[in-house]
Structures are given as structure tokens and as C-alpha cells.
Design a protein around this motif. Structure first.
Motif, PDB file in Angstrom:
ATOM      1  N   TRP A 153       0.871  -1.296  -0.031  1.00 26.44           N
ATOM      2  CA  TRP A 153       0.052   0.097  -0.049  1.00 26.44           C
ATOM      3  C   TRP A 153       0.849   1.289   0.007  1.00 26.44           C
ATOM      4  CZ3 TRP A 153      -0.696   4.085   2.921  1.00 26.44           C
ATOM      5  CH2 TRP A 153      -1.897   4.815   2.950  1.00 26.44           C
ATOM      6  N   HIS A 154       1.997   1.378   0.693  1.00 23.17           N
ATOM      7  CA  HIS A 154       2.652   2.243   0.954  1.00 23.17           C
ATOM      8  C   HIS A 154       3.727   2.546  -0.378  1.00 23.17           C
ATOM      9  CE1 HIS A 154       2.185   3.996   4.996  1.00 23.17           C
ATOM     10  NE2 HIS A 154       2.173   2.707   5.649  1.00 23.17           N
ATOM     11  N   ALA A 155       4.108   1.591  -1.047  1.00 22.39           N
ATOM     12  CA  ALA A 155       4.875   1.615  -2.253  1.00 22.39           C
ATOM     13  C   ALA A 155       3.828   2.408  -3.295  1.00 22.39           C
ATOM     14  CB  ALA A 155       5.169   0.098  -2.636  1.00 22.39           C
ATOM     15  N   ARG A 156       2.565   2.139  -3.443  1.00 15.06           N
ATOM     16  CA  ARG A 156       1.592   2.398  -4.334  1.00 15.06           C
ATOM     17  C   ARG A 156       1.442   3.960  -3.899  1.00 15.06           C
ATOM     18  NH1 ARG A 156      -2.321   0.883  -8.217  1.00 15.06           N
ATOM     19  NH2 ARG A 156      -2.573   2.796  -9.382  1.00 15.06           N
ATOM     20  N   GLN A 157       1.205   4.364  -2.723  1.00 12.31           N
ATOM     21  CA  GLN A 157       1.100   5.575  -2.441  1.00 12.31           C
ATOM     22  C   GLN A 157       2.256   6.664  -2.959  1.00 12.31           C
ATOM     23  OE1 GLN A 157      -2.058   7.033  -0.896  1.00 12.31           O
ATOM     24  NE2 GLN A 157      -2.448   5.169  -1.573  1.00 12.31           N
ATOM     25  N   SER A 158       3.484   5.847  -2.677  1.00  4.73           N
ATOM     26  CA  SER A 158       4.504   6.493  -3.098  1.00  4.73           C
ATOM     27  C   SER A 158       4.532   7.077  -4.668  1.00  4.73           C
ATOM     28  CB  SER A 158       6.053   5.922  -2.708  1.00  4.73           C
ATOM     29  OG  SER A 158       5.957   5.902  -1.167  1.00  4.73           O
ATOM     30  N   LEU A 189       4.783  19.093   7.300  1.00  4.52           N
ATOM     31  CA  LEU A 189       5.129  18.300   6.246  1.00  4.52           C
ATOM     32  C   LEU A 189       6.191  18.289   5.532  1.00  4.52           C
ATOM     33  CD1 LEU A 189       1.429  17.940   5.038  1.00  4.52           C
ATOM     34  CD2 LEU A 189       2.707  16.148   6.513  1.00  4.52           C
ATOM     35  N   ASP A 190       6.587  19.734   5.262  1.00  2.00           N
ATOM     36  CA  ASP A 190       7.693  20.143   4.759  1.00  2.00           C
ATOM     37  C   ASP A 190       9.119  19.647   5.404  1.00  2.00           C
ATOM     38  OD1 ASP A 190       6.669  21.383   2.555  1.00  2.00           O
ATOM     39  OD2 ASP A 190       6.858  23.479   3.437  1.00  2.00           O
ATOM     40  N   THR A 191       8.943  19.626   6.747  1.00  2.00           N
ATOM     41  CA  THR A 191      10.212  19.108   7.729  1.00  2.00           C
ATOM     42  C   THR A 191      10.304  17.603   7.298  1.00  2.00           C
ATOM     43  OG1 THR A 191      10.056  20.955   9.284  1.00  2.00           O
ATOM     44  CG2 THR A 191      10.784  18.561   9.988  1.00  2.00           C
ATOM     45  N   LEU A 192       9.071  16.992   7.661  1.00  2.00           N
ATOM     46  CA  LEU A 192       8.941  15.460   7.391  1.00  2.00           C
ATOM     47  C   LEU A 192       9.465  15.215   5.875  1.00  2.00           C
ATOM     48  CD1 LEU A 192       5.691  14.643   9.016  1.00  2.00           C
ATOM     49  CD2 LEU A 192       7.794  14.453   9.978  1.00  2.00           C
ATOM     50  N   GLU A 193       9.275  15.786   4.960  1.00  2.00           N
ATOM     51  CA  GLU A 193       9.850  15.393   3.465  1.00  2.00           C
ATOM     52  C   GLU A 193      11.160  15.598   3.586  1.00  2.00           C
ATOM     53  OE1 GLU A 193       9.213  16.668  -1.117  1.00  2.00           O
ATOM     54  OE2 GLU A 193       7.793  17.332   0.333  1.00  2.00           O
ATOM     55  N   GLU A 194      11.784  16.726   3.977  1.00  3.63           N
ATOM     56  CA  GLU A 194      13.062  16.818   3.956  1.00  3.63           C
ATOM     57  C   GLU A 194      13.811  15.918   4.820  1.00  3.63           C
ATOM     58  OE1 GLU A 194      16.218  20.426   5.652  1.00  3.63           O
ATOM     59  OE2 GLU A 194      14.082  20.708   5.622  1.00  3.63           O
ATOM     60  N   LEU A 195      13.539  15.528   5.933  1.00  2.74           N
ATOM     61  CA  LEU A 195      13.988  14.673   6.741  1.00  2.74           C
ATOM     62  C   LEU A 195      14.140  13.076   6.128  1.00  2.74           C
ATOM     63  CD1 LEU A 195      12.862  15.497  10.465  1.00  2.74           C
ATOM     64  CD2 LEU A 195      15.082  16.038   9.433  1.00  2.74           C
ATOM     65  N   HIS A 196      13.143  13.002   5.462  1.00  2.00           N
ATOM     66  CA  HIS A 196      12.797  11.569   4.692  1.00  2.00           C
ATOM     67  C   HIS A 196      13.983  11.185   3.680  1.00  2.00           C
ATOM     68  CE1 HIS A 196      10.644   7.996   3.440  1.00  2.00           C
ATOM     69  NE2 HIS A 196      10.760   8.479   2.162  1.00  2.00           N
ATOM     70  N   HIS A 197      14.284  12.389   3.114  1.00  2.00           N
ATOM     71  CA  HIS A 197      15.506  12.236   2.103  1.00  2.00           C
ATOM     72  C   HIS A 197      16.828  12.223   2.770  1.00  2.00           C
ATOM     73  CE1 HIS A 197      12.616  11.996  -1.120  1.00  2.00           C
ATOM     74  NE2 HIS A 197      12.040  12.902  -0.765  1.00  2.00           N
ATOM     75  N   ILE A 239       0.898  12.617   7.980  1.00  2.88           N
ATOM     76  CA  ILE A 239       2.037  12.617   8.692  1.00  2.88           C
ATOM     77  C   ILE A 239       2.820  11.096   8.606  1.00  2.88           C
ATOM     78  CG2 ILE A 239       3.222  12.619  11.072  1.00  2.88           C
ATOM     79  CD1 ILE A 239       0.847  14.602  11.917  1.00  2.88           C
ATOM     80  N   SER A 240       1.908  10.096   8.558  1.00  2.00           N
ATOM     81  CA  SER A 240       2.618   8.592   8.552  1.00  2.00           C
ATOM     82  C   SER A 240       2.985   8.539   7.120  1.00  2.00           C
ATOM     83  CB  SER A 240       1.590   7.629   9.006  1.00  2.00           C
ATOM     84  OG  SER A 240       0.479   7.574   8.225  1.00  2.00           O
ATOM     85  N   GLY A 241       2.230   8.791   6.210  1.00  2.00           N
ATOM     86  CA  GLY A 241       2.357   8.716   4.910  1.00  2.00           C
ATOM     87  C   GLY A 241       3.765   9.677   4.482  1.00  2.00           C
ATOM     88  N   ALA A 242       3.812  10.654   4.922  1.00  2.00           N
ATOM     89  CA  ALA A 242       5.006  11.457   4.467  1.00  2.00           C
ATOM     90  C   ALA A 242       6.283  11.068   4.908  1.00  2.00           C
ATOM     91  CB  ALA A 242       4.969  12.859   4.950  1.00  2.00           C
ATOM     92  N   THR A 243       6.231  10.001   5.962  1.00  2.00           N
ATOM     93  CA  THR A 243       7.752   9.405   6.303  1.00  2.00           C
ATOM     94  C   THR A 243       7.722   7.963   6.119  1.00  2.00           C
ATOM     95  OG1 THR A 243       6.613   8.625   8.479  1.00  2.00           O
ATOM     96  CG2 THR A 243       7.344  11.053   8.341  1.00  2.00           C
ATOM     97  N   GLY A 244       6.810   7.390   5.230  1.00  2.00           N
ATOM     98  CA  GLY A 244       6.750   6.149   5.116  1.00  2.00           C
ATOM     99  C   GLY A 244       6.513   4.986   5.980  1.00  2.00           C
ATOM    100  N   ALA A 245       5.687   5.734   7.120  1.00  2.00           N
ATOM    101  CA  ALA A 245       5.247   4.847   8.263  1.00  2.00           C
ATOM    102  C   ALA A 245       3.782   4.551   8.110  1.00  2.00           C
ATOM    103  CB  ALA A 245       5.851   5.737   9.552  1.00  2.00           C
ATOM    104  N   HIS A 246       3.210   3.837   8.967  1.00  2.00           N
ATOM    105  CA  HIS A 246       1.872   3.416   8.817  1.00  2.00           C
ATOM    106  C   HIS A 246       0.979   4.085   9.706  1.00  2.00           C
ATOM    107  CE1 HIS A 246      -0.636   0.500   6.783  1.00  2.00           C
ATOM    108  NE2 HIS A 246      -1.201   0.144   7.882  1.00  2.00           N
TER     109      HIS A 246
END
Length: 638
Positions: A295-300, A579-587, A610-617
Motif C-alpha cells: 500500500w505504501h509503495a503504491r502511495q509513493s 509536512l515540509d520538515t518531514l519530507e526533508e528529513l525523509h531524504h 503525517i505517517s504517509g510523508a515518512t513511509g510509516a503506517h
């Protein structure tokens, strides 16, 4: 998407790719089947036993070493001319989440025809649960379930769970062997561009290759694809799902030198355990079901990026690959969502040194709650599963039938191998149990902060008579039992009062839980409801704090529990800033933020974002009386 390096050209012709893959593996449908046993006893036209024929002895088997068994000729179903007398005998069938659709279809097929077993009509009712949870319940005789609702038939998706249940004390209720109704190989699935770039679509790797590659932080950069980041290997928890069991057993088998001959003694060997610990460092994190990862892969991918943003490879069953490639995903393993097929399909990789087979063994339970009429009706249902009509349902549901054959459309859409010759049965009971016992010591360690909302609404009562905060505190305390020495765990809480943001803030620093559990529990017990809900500020602040202590060899995460929406007295961080913070940290220094919506007023959309932006559930405890169960499932991610 940039082309892969010329040394391993990107294969855009999917039909040609599939045909070459089939040619490599097609040594004859039965060449590798040395360990399979097919016992067919015809009494009055009824088949009473069938065991899967798609479990091979490994890639070393040669055509001259074993004679090809004759394919099973499936008998026609023989329904009754008229249904038996009412009231009908009810047969409750419990399946895993993974094979639930197949079992539900079999129940529908059986119920569609008149049945008469010992003078009574029969109705089959299907239910489902996670494999590990069902095994725990079977071990104690399903005592948490009213006797008239307990299952008569149990069909886990792999035989390993029968052994786990029996080892846990369920020998009086669970037969040692089951009757396979179909199978699905547990494979390595990769987004097609990644499989082509590394060349595993052409030449399947060994499991040692897989784990060594996953441990190489620069593998995609070296293949001219730095945009894919590090190699992210997804696994389910081996205490919950069969694919997680298969992944752990493959890790031990690779370290020991053989998947097929793995022993319990090798699992407890210190040198082998050290190598498995190293393998586990490549795991991004664990999840409860394969559907969570996909599910997360498809969301990405749908967010405008690539499935590679979330995973490089994931260990799943073939049926899950087929579902994903035809556009079916599920956030929770229960609710299925069908959309258009993804532009970026998954490729199943069949490791050359073997892979385990989920054989879907059915057992008629022998507990005191199963009477003779139910047992007889259950046997008739299993007879139906082995008929021509039953096996057609198995194939149409995405599984291999008892001859190892797939439905042509399933094979095409899933890009699955027409026949496989390296499939392995799960090891014997003592080996599987030894792996379960060893997992807490070899799993990847966590660096996790519990972040609790302590706004005023957390003082509201729930059905149990407790306040929401008291119930949440008890659930958090129970969840600590999942962690062990070496896991760094901390606690923070957030509210706002008198313009003091994030009160009380961190109350127990993230540190080894073996040393700090008393301090953690004391701080947890002292939390009280305060006032406002600075949700965005809390996530932004503590995600940055966790990122400062990022450790590649740990699962870096936050467990966020909130019952409301962002509300502050003074101006604060905005949703977009968070969300910008989470996206920046994610990379750069990715921190997984697992979110738990607690109570009916929780901001579900924000918590999912929030969870989706970090690849969590995201987890749902909008019924607050279920918080201990939901949080217990959440921490299996670590």
C-alpha cells in the motif's frame, strides 16, 4: 525515470522478459518435486486427503534423481440432489489475512450447491485473522472466543503456524499435519526498474546476494541511480506473518549455508546469529502484513514519485504481487481498494538457492467445541476444495493449484513463473519455533520516541470507565514488553498552556529501555491532561530531535498518539511547515512517524498524511477501548 546503466539494460518488453524468465525455470513441471507427498484415497467418490505437490527439494534436484509424479486428476464435485434437513450444520473456517479471499471464495462455491452431510444441510462461514494472532489463540483453544463462535477449520497460509500453535500448548486442538488446498511461493518483489537495473530480473540472486546488497548503502548510486536512495528491504514481522517467517528463515539459511537443511541447532549458533543480526540491519522496518508495504509503495508512486521512494524490495507471496500489479492494495489487510494498475509494476524474483512455499494447510480442529456433525461437514468442505470446481477457485484467487498450476491471467498479470523448481516446504516445527524464540535477539534494534497527546480531551471517559489518557498509558506500558535490551525508547507528551508550547515535552529521554524502564514508567504515570493540542508543533519539533540522533543501524521512529485536531492558543507551526520538515528529513535522516488516531474526534486525515510523508503506517484506535490491541500491533514494526 532515467535508463539503467547499459551493462544491465532496462527491459521494457514485459512479455519477452516473462518468456525468458519462464525458459530459465521450466525444467518440467515436476522435475524439482522430490519432497511432495500426494495421498489420494477414494471412498464413495470422496477425496479424503491431498498434500501440496508444489514443494520441491531445492535447485540441486536433477531430472534423473526423481521420477515425475503424475498430475492429480481432480474429481468433479458431487453436491447433494437436495439439501439436508435444517437447521444446517455451521462450519466456521478461520483463515489468515493473506489467503482470506481464496477461503471466502471456496466457502461461497461450496455454499452455492445443496449439501447433505449425515442428513443435515451445511453452511460454511469464513473469518480471518493475522497468522501469528490465530496461532496464539489456537494454542489456548480460542478461549477468548465464545464456544459457539470458535472455528471448526483453521487454514493458516503456511504450515509453520500449525507447529507454533502446537508448541504453544495447542496439541490437543490442532492436528500436526494439514491438507493443502493450494500454494503461493514467497518471493522477493521489486519495482520493475530496480530489478532491471541490478540485473536480478535476468539472473536471480541467492539470498546471500540479497542480504549483502541490502547492506550496501551505495548500491543504487553505484548503478547510476542515486535518486533511489539506500537499498530499502521490507519484511513483515515473523511473529505475525508467514512472509516474515520466510524472510527470517531465509536469513538463517543463507548464514548457515542451506535453506533446505536448516536446523534448530544452527539457529542458536552464535556465529550464525551474528551474521543474521547483520542481515537484519538492512531492514527498513517490520510490518504486520505484506499489504502494508505494498500500500505504501503504491502511495509513493501515485504521489508523483516512484515505489522506490518507499522500498527497493519486499519479501511477499506471489498472490500479493498479482494483486499489486492489477491495482489492488489494502492499508490494513482487511479493506481492499481497487484502482488502475500501477505504471511501475512489481517483478517477482525467485532466489536461486530456494524460497519457501506458503502451502495453505487446512486442519479440522479437534477441540471439545467441535462436535461430530461439524467435523463431518468440515471434511466435506475440504473434499470440495480438492475437486475440479474447488481447484478452479484456488487458481482464480491467485494461487497455484495442487498440481502447481496458475491461472493463465494470474500468471500474466503477476509476471509469475509458470512453474517453479526451487520451492521449499517450511522447516519442521522445532526449527520454526527456534526462529521465533531467537527473533527478539537478532532483530534490528529501535530508536523510538512515544509521543502522547495530553490535551484536555484526553481526560474524557471511555466505555470502560477510565479516561482516555489512563487507557492510553496502560497500553503504552504493555507495549514496552515488546522491546528488549539494546532498544532505545523514550517518552514525550504535548499540550499547550498559558502560551507554553509543548508542555510537558520530553519526560524520559530516548535511551536503552533495559536501563530506563523504571524512569519511563514513572514519567508515564505522572502524565495528566492539560489544555490545547499543538499537534503540528510537536511533530515538527520531535521529528527534528529524532533526526539529530539518526542511526542507520536502527529503526528510527516516533509513535504518535493523538485524539484531536491541531489547536493552539498562540501562533504555531503550520501543517505545511510540518509536512515540509518531514519530507526533508525523509531524504536525509528518515524518521518514521507511526500515527495512532485515538478516539472519534481524532484528526484522521492529518495523521494519515503525517505517517504517509515518512513511509510509516497509520493505525486506527478511533474506538478507544481497542487502544491496547492496536498499539500492540503497531510495535511489531520494531
Amino acid at each position: 525515470m532515467p535508463d539503467a546503466p547499459s551493462s544491465v539494460p532496462y527491459r521494457r518488453d514485459r512479455s519477452r522478459l516473462r518468456e525468458e524468465r519462464r525458459r530459465r525455470r521450466r525444467r518440467g513441471m515436476w522435475m524439482g518435486i522430490a519432497a511432495a507427498v500426494i495421498a489420494v484415497l477414494v471412498i464413495g467418490g470422496a477425496i479424503t486427503a491431498m498434500v501440496v505437490a508444489n514443494q520441491g527439494s531445492g535447485p540441486a534436484a536433477a531430472p534423473s534423481e526423481a521420477a515425475e509424479p503424475e498430475p492429480i486428476v481432480f474429481p468433479d464435485d458431487e453436491p447433494a440432489a437436495e439439501p439436508g434437513a435444517e437447521p444446517c450444520t455451521t462450519v466456521s473456517v478461520l483463515s489468515s489475512f493473506e489467503n482470506a479471499e481464496m477461503v471466502e471464495r471456496l466457502a461461497e462455491g461450496y455454499n452455492a450447491e445443496p449439501r447433505d452431510v449425515d442428513g443435515s444441510c451445511v453452511t460454511v462461514v469464513a473469518a480471518k485473522d493475522k497468522s501469528g494472532i490465530a496461532a496464539e489463540e489456537a494454542a489456548v483453544g480460542f478461549t477468548e472466543t465464545p464456544e459457539d463462535e470458535r472455528p471448526v477449520v483453521w487454514i493458516p497460509d503456511a504450515r509453520s503456524w500449525l507447529g507454533v500453535a502446537r508448541e504453544g500448548g495447542g496439541g490437543a486442538n490442532v492436528p500436526a499435519e494439514g491438507t493443502s488446498i493450494g500454494s503461493s511461493d514467497i518471493v522477493l518483489a521489486m519495482p520493475e526498474p530496480l530489478a532491471a537495473a541490478i540485473g536480478w530480473d535476468e539472473e536471480p540472486p541467492t539470498w546471500t546476494d540479497v542480504f549483502e546488497t541490502a547492506d550496501d548503502a551505495a548500491v543504487w548510486t553505484d548503478l547510476d541511480h542515486p535518486e533511489w536512495g539506500e537499498f530499502k528491504l521490507g519484511k513483515t514481522s515473523p511473529v505475525i506473518a508467514s512472509s516474515g517467517e520466510a524472510a527470517m528463515l531465509a536469513s538463517y539459511g543463507a548464514a548457515a549455508g542451506s535453506l533446505a537443511d536448516l536446523t534448530a541447532a544452527e539457529i542458536t549458533d552464535d556465529e550464525i546469529s551474528d551474521e543474521v543480526k547483520q542481515h537484519e540491519l538492512a531492514t527498513s522496518h517490520y510490518m504486520a502484513t505484506p499489504e502494508h508495504f505494498l500500500w505504501h509503495a503504491r502511495q509513493s508512486a501515485d504521489a508523483g514519485g516512484s515505489a522506490a521512494d518507499f522500498l527497493s524490495a519486499v519479501i511477499v507471496d506471489e498472490k500479493s504481487v498479482w494483486d499489486y500489479n492489477r491495482g489492488i492494495t489494502s492499508r490494513d489487510g482487511v479493506t481492499r481498494i481497487e484502482t488502475d494498475p500501477p505504471a511501475e509494476q512489481l517483478v517477482p524474483i525467485y532466489p536461486s538457492d530456494g524460497y519457501y512455499v506458503a502451502d495453505n494447510p487446512a486442519v479440522v480442529l479437534t477441540g471439545s467445541w467441535v462436535d461430530d456433525a461439524e467435523a463431518a461437514a468440515a471434511e466435506d468442505f475440504l473434499r470440495f476444495a480438492g475437486t475440479k470446481e474447488g481447484q478452479a477457485i484456488v487458481r482464480e484467487a491467485g494461487y497455484r493449484d495442487l498440481n502447481g498450476e496458475l491461472d493463465a491471467e494470474v500468471e500474466e498479470v503477476g509476471a509469475l513463473a509458470e512453474s517453479t523448481d526451487a520451492g521449499l516446504p517450511f522447516p519442521e516445527q522445532q526449527v520454526v519455533v527456534a526462529m521465533h524464540e531467537a527473533f527478539p535477539e537478532v532483530r534490528k534494534r529501535a530508536n523510538v520516541l512515544f509521543l502522547l497527546d495530553v490535551s484536555g480531551s484526553m481526560g474524557d471517559p471511555i466505555e470502560t470507565g477510565e479516561s482516555k489518557l489512563e487507557a492510553a498509558k496502560q497500553a503504552v506500558e504493555l507495549s514496552l514488553d515488546h522491546f528488549s535490551a539494546g532498544d532505545n525508547v523514550g517518552l514525550a507528551a504535548f499540550s499547550e498552556v498559558d502560551a507554553q508550547a509543548l508542555a510537558p515535552g520530553e519526560v524520559s529521554a530516548v535511551a536503552d529501555i533495559a536501563d530506563t524502564r523504571d524512569r519511563f514508567e514513572s514519567a508515564l504515570g505522572g502524565l495528566k491532561p492539560i489544555e490545547w493540542t499543538p499537534l503540528y508543533e510537536a511533530v515538527d519539533t520531535f521529528a527534528k530531535q529524532q533526526a539529530e540522533d539518526y542511526d542507520r543501524d536502527r529503526i528510527n521512529a516516533i509513535v504518535l498518539l493523538s485524539d484531536g485536531r491541531n489547536e493552539t492558543e498562540a501562533p504555531s507551526t503550520s501543517s505545511q511547515q510540518m509536512l515540509d520538515t518531514l519530507e526533508e528529513l525523509h531524504h536525509s535522516t528518515p524518521v518514521l512517524v507511526f500515527t495512532l488516531a485515538y478516539g472519534a474526534d481524532a484528526d484522521v486525515d492529518t495523521l494519515r498524511a503525517i505517517s504517509g510523508a515518512t513511509g510509516a503506517h497509520y493505525y486506527d484506535a478511533t474506538d478507544p477501548t481497542e487502544v491496547d490491541e492496536v498499539l500492540g500491533e503497531l510495535v511489531t514494526s520494531f
